[in-house]
Design an enzyme around this catalytic site. Sequence first.
Site, PDB file in Angstrom:
ATOM      1  N   VAL A 110       0.838  -1.039   0.149  1.00  0.00           N
ATOM      2  CA  VAL A 110       0.097   0.080   0.132  1.00  0.00           C
ATOM      3  C   VAL A 110       0.872   1.389  -0.051  1.00  0.00           C
ATOM      4  O   VAL A 110       0.574   2.127  -0.713  1.00  0.00           O
ATOM      5  CB  VAL A 110      -0.779   0.129   1.230  1.00  0.00           C
ATOM      6  N   GLU A 111       1.939   1.352   0.868  1.00  0.00           N
ATOM      7  CA  GLU A 111       2.680   2.522   0.995  1.00  0.00           C
ATOM      8  C   GLU A 111       3.484   2.879  -0.333  1.00  0.00           C
ATOM      9  O   GLU A 111       3.689   3.976  -0.719  1.00  0.00           O
ATOM     10  CB  GLU A 111       3.775   2.379   2.289  1.00  0.00           C
ATOM     11  N   SER A 112       4.083   1.807  -1.079  1.00  0.00           N
ATOM     12  CA  SER A 112       5.408   2.130  -1.900  1.00  0.00           C
ATOM     13  C   SER A 112       5.025   1.132  -3.086  1.00  0.00           C
ATOM     14  O   SER A 112       5.744   1.693  -4.223  1.00  0.00           O
ATOM     15  CB  SER A 112       6.694   1.914  -1.479  1.00  0.00           C
TER      16      SER A 112
END
Length: 209
Positions: A110-112
């Site tokens: 989700v983050e990167s």
Amino acid sequence: MKSLRPLLLRGLLALAAGGSITGAQAGNQQYEPLAASVQAALHAAVADQAPLDPSFQRSPERARWLAEMSNRLARRIPDEAYRSELLRAIHYEATRAGLDPQLVLGLIQVESGFKKYALSTAGARGYMQVMPFWTKLIGNEESNLFHMRTNLRFGCTILRHYLDIEKGDLFRALGRYNGSLGKAEYPNLVRAAWERNWSYPASLRLAQN
């Protein structure tokens, strides 16, 4: 008129599962003063640069985990050697911090989107989108948040810190990690990515031997 909320939530979960939201949910941890004892403990946690646990070579359970996760990650990271190194580092840093490696995989998705050099508009960096103020707060001038193990070490230590603050409440800890405490969107995205793409039997997931 029927509420649009369920439709919106389903759409967000589908995006998380498909990994098409890369960069859109990048972390924006908020600076908060730390008690001296907490700051010292977090500094000690990120400063320990012990080599990766070699147990993958002698543990059939961990070898199966590595093979399975490598298979799932191959589309995103074609280089098998680098993929294996990343997964071993994720497993090591997650378990070292008392976190489920599958949760960390979901968070990174989700983050990167598993991009090593991801950089958000807020300045968050690397796989786990760590904000630069953490290097001054608990690291040192040599802390490079684009370095694989440094990024994972900081990210896992920070998430563990937030879990401790929230007394184990993962929903609130994830909200703190993303700078969106109290909002459901980000925790739901991470949980969806975790459960749909990275779930694994608990008996093997955290095997220590």
